[in-house]
Design a protein around this motif. Sequence first.
Motif, short mmCIF file in Angstrom:
data_model
loop_
_atom_site.label_atom_id
_atom_site.label_comp_id
_atom_site.label_asym_id
_atom_site.label_seq_id
_atom_site.Cartn_x
_atom_site.Cartn_y
_atom_site.Cartn_z
N GLU A 9 0.83 -1.20 0.00
CA GLU A 9 0.00 0.00 0.00
C GLU A 9 0.87 1.26 0.00
N PHE A 10 1.95 1.25 0.78
CA PHE A 10 2.86 2.40 0.77
C PHE A 10 3.47 2.60 -0.61
N HIS A 11 3.79 1.51 -1.29
CA HIS A 11 4.37 1.59 -2.63
C HIS A 11 3.40 2.29 -3.58
N LYS A 12 2.13 1.91 -3.53
CA LYS A 12 1.11 2.55 -4.37
C LYS A 12 1.00 4.04 -4.07
N ARG A 13 1.04 4.37 -2.78
CA ARG A 13 0.92 5.78 -2.40
C ARG A 13 2.13 6.58 -2.86
N ARG A 14 3.32 5.96 -2.76
CA ARG A 14 4.51 6.65 -3.25
C ARG A 14 4.36 7.01 -4.72
N ASP A 15 3.95 6.03 -5.51
CA ASP A 15 3.81 6.26 -6.95
C ASP A 15 2.78 7.35 -7.23
N LEU A 16 1.68 7.34 -6.49
CA LEU A 16 0.65 8.36 -6.67
C LEU A 16 1.21 9.74 -6.33
N LEU A 17 1.89 9.86 -5.18
CA LEU A 17 2.39 11.17 -4.76
C LEU A 17 3.43 11.68 -5.75
N LEU A 18 4.30 10.81 -6.24
CA LEU A 18 5.30 11.25 -7.23
C LEU A 18 4.61 11.76 -8.50
N GLU A 19 3.59 11.04 -8.92
CA GLU A 19 2.84 11.46 -10.11
C GLU A 19 2.22 12.85 -9.91
N LEU A 20 1.66 13.08 -8.73
CA LEU A 20 1.02 14.37 -8.43
C LEU A 20 2.06 15.49 -8.33
N LEU A 21 3.19 15.20 -7.68
CA LEU A 21 4.21 16.25 -7.50
C LEU A 21 4.89 16.61 -8.81
N HIS A 22 4.99 15.66 -9.72
CA HIS A 22 5.61 15.95 -11.02
C HIS A 22 4.79 16.96 -11.82
N GLU A 23 3.53 17.15 -11.43
CA GLU A 23 2.67 18.12 -12.12
C GLU A 23 2.87 19.54 -11.61
N ILE A 24 3.70 19.71 -10.56
CA ILE A 24 3.93 21.04 -9.99
C ILE A 24 5.22 21.60 -10.56
N PRO A 25 5.15 22.68 -11.34
CA PRO A 25 6.36 23.28 -11.91
C PRO A 25 7.32 23.75 -10.81
N GLY A 26 8.60 23.44 -11.00
CA GLY A 26 9.61 23.93 -10.06
C GLY A 26 9.95 22.97 -8.95
N MET A 27 9.18 21.91 -8.80
CA MET A 27 9.45 20.94 -7.74
C MET A 27 10.28 19.79 -8.30
N LYS A 28 11.46 19.56 -7.72
CA LYS A 28 12.39 18.55 -8.22
C LYS A 28 12.33 17.34 -7.30
N VAL A 29 11.99 16.18 -7.88
CA VAL A 29 11.74 14.98 -7.06
C VAL A 29 12.52 13.79 -7.61
N ASN A 30 13.11 13.01 -6.70
CA ASN A 30 13.69 11.72 -7.10
C ASN A 30 12.70 10.61 -6.75
N VAL A 31 13.11 9.36 -6.92
CA VAL A 31 12.22 8.23 -6.64
C VAL A 31 12.73 7.51 -5.39
N PRO A 32 12.09 7.74 -4.23
CA PRO A 32 12.53 7.07 -3.00
C PRO A 32 12.31 5.56 -3.10
N ALA A 33 13.26 4.80 -2.55
CA ALA A 33 13.19 3.35 -2.67
C ALA A 33 12.62 2.67 -1.43
N GLY A 34 12.31 3.46 -0.37
CA GLY A 34 11.78 2.87 0.84
C GLY A 34 11.19 3.92 1.76
N ALA A 35 10.85 3.50 2.99
CA ALA A 35 10.19 4.35 3.99
C ALA A 35 8.87 4.88 3.41
N PHE A 36 8.34 5.98 3.98
CA PHE A 36 7.10 6.54 3.41
C PHE A 36 7.18 8.06 3.35
#
Length: 398
Positions: free
Chosen positions: A296-323
């Motif tokens: 479930e955390f994995h699904k949420r991570r993917d969702l949050l990354l997808e949402l944050l990528h839509e915000i101009p100026g926000m630079k995000v990597n892909v976390p491999a663990g934790a939440f």
Amino acid sequence: MGKLSDRINHLSESQTLAMAKKCREMIASGIDVISLSIGEPDFDTPDFIKDAAKEAIDKNFTHYTPVPGFLELRKVIVEKFRRDNHLNYKPENIVVSTGAKQSIANAVLCLVNPGDEVIVPVPYWVSYREIIKMADGVPVYIPSSVENDFKMSPKDLEKAITPKTKLLLFSTPCNPTGTVYTKEELKVIAEIIAKHPDIYIISDEIYEHINFIGGHESIAQFDFIRDRVITVNGVSKGYAMTGWRIGYIAAEKEIADACEKMQGQFTSGTSSISQKAAEAAMKADPKDSVMPMTREFHKRRDLLLELLHEIPGMKVNVPAGAFYVFPDISHFFGKKHGNTTISNSEDLCEYLLNHAHVALVSGEAFGDDNCIRFSYATSEETLREAVKRIKPALAELK
């Protein structure tokens, strides 16, 4: 009131807890605030663990406990290390404490003398810095960035070592970045430290089970460094047992004995009922009790990354663990909204709390002022609503 000690006056309040407190106060005043600031799974403790606690009460496990923990629990922890990490310990190597935070504090206070240097990769969990300060140690920071997945480089580690270095303190998976070190990366770190026989490693592995890239790797697996590794873990994150307050270390006997001695003068043994609950938790196969939450955390991570990528100026990597997600938000520095100017991560968090009613934690709390921390230990619906509020608020900054 008399003058407080320099020790407490020099100690900073936990900024994650401070933001959680501010958030609760706003909610109590009637403001609809979404909190993504606290590192706590939103799942309830599994029923079989609660049942073990109830049984322990009925069987009158309600008396003082041995300082290092019940022998039965330490045996289960030994088996957990063998089963999950291929590490061989004895019960005498295990000390159970009131949460992993106390486990870390015990180890630091037992190893660090005034003036000793403790190497800490940045970003780091908020309490590392303050625990080192309590021991009169000197934090030595190794910077990283979103571009290299917030991992310290071997070159920077070697450069940070001096004759005063006593400890390397780090976490994998990492809070706040979600960074996970691979076996190969840990081996390089171990080889560097092995060249310096007076340096120890505290490896904080509390997020072990929340790992999206396969099996967890412990730095203690390398025989040439194992006796100088203090592995810290607990049940809070992986088993949704934050309030039960159970953490533990595995270390060579001299260090374990020292931590037991230290703990004996602070708290003595931790809660008897919590220990019996933890025993049940760690006896269970993680595939049954832990993996559903991790998925479930994995699904949420993917969702949050997808949402944050839509915000101009926000630079995000892909976390491999934790939440957590720890985006670089330096793009917004210098921008304004009315009389508000965003100069740092704290300003941006205050702005989003006041204008979007979303609580986050500034990167400054973790040693990297270019970032802010999102916790996705909440529902997908809540994550969608939070970013829905954040996106227009950031767009108003000019």
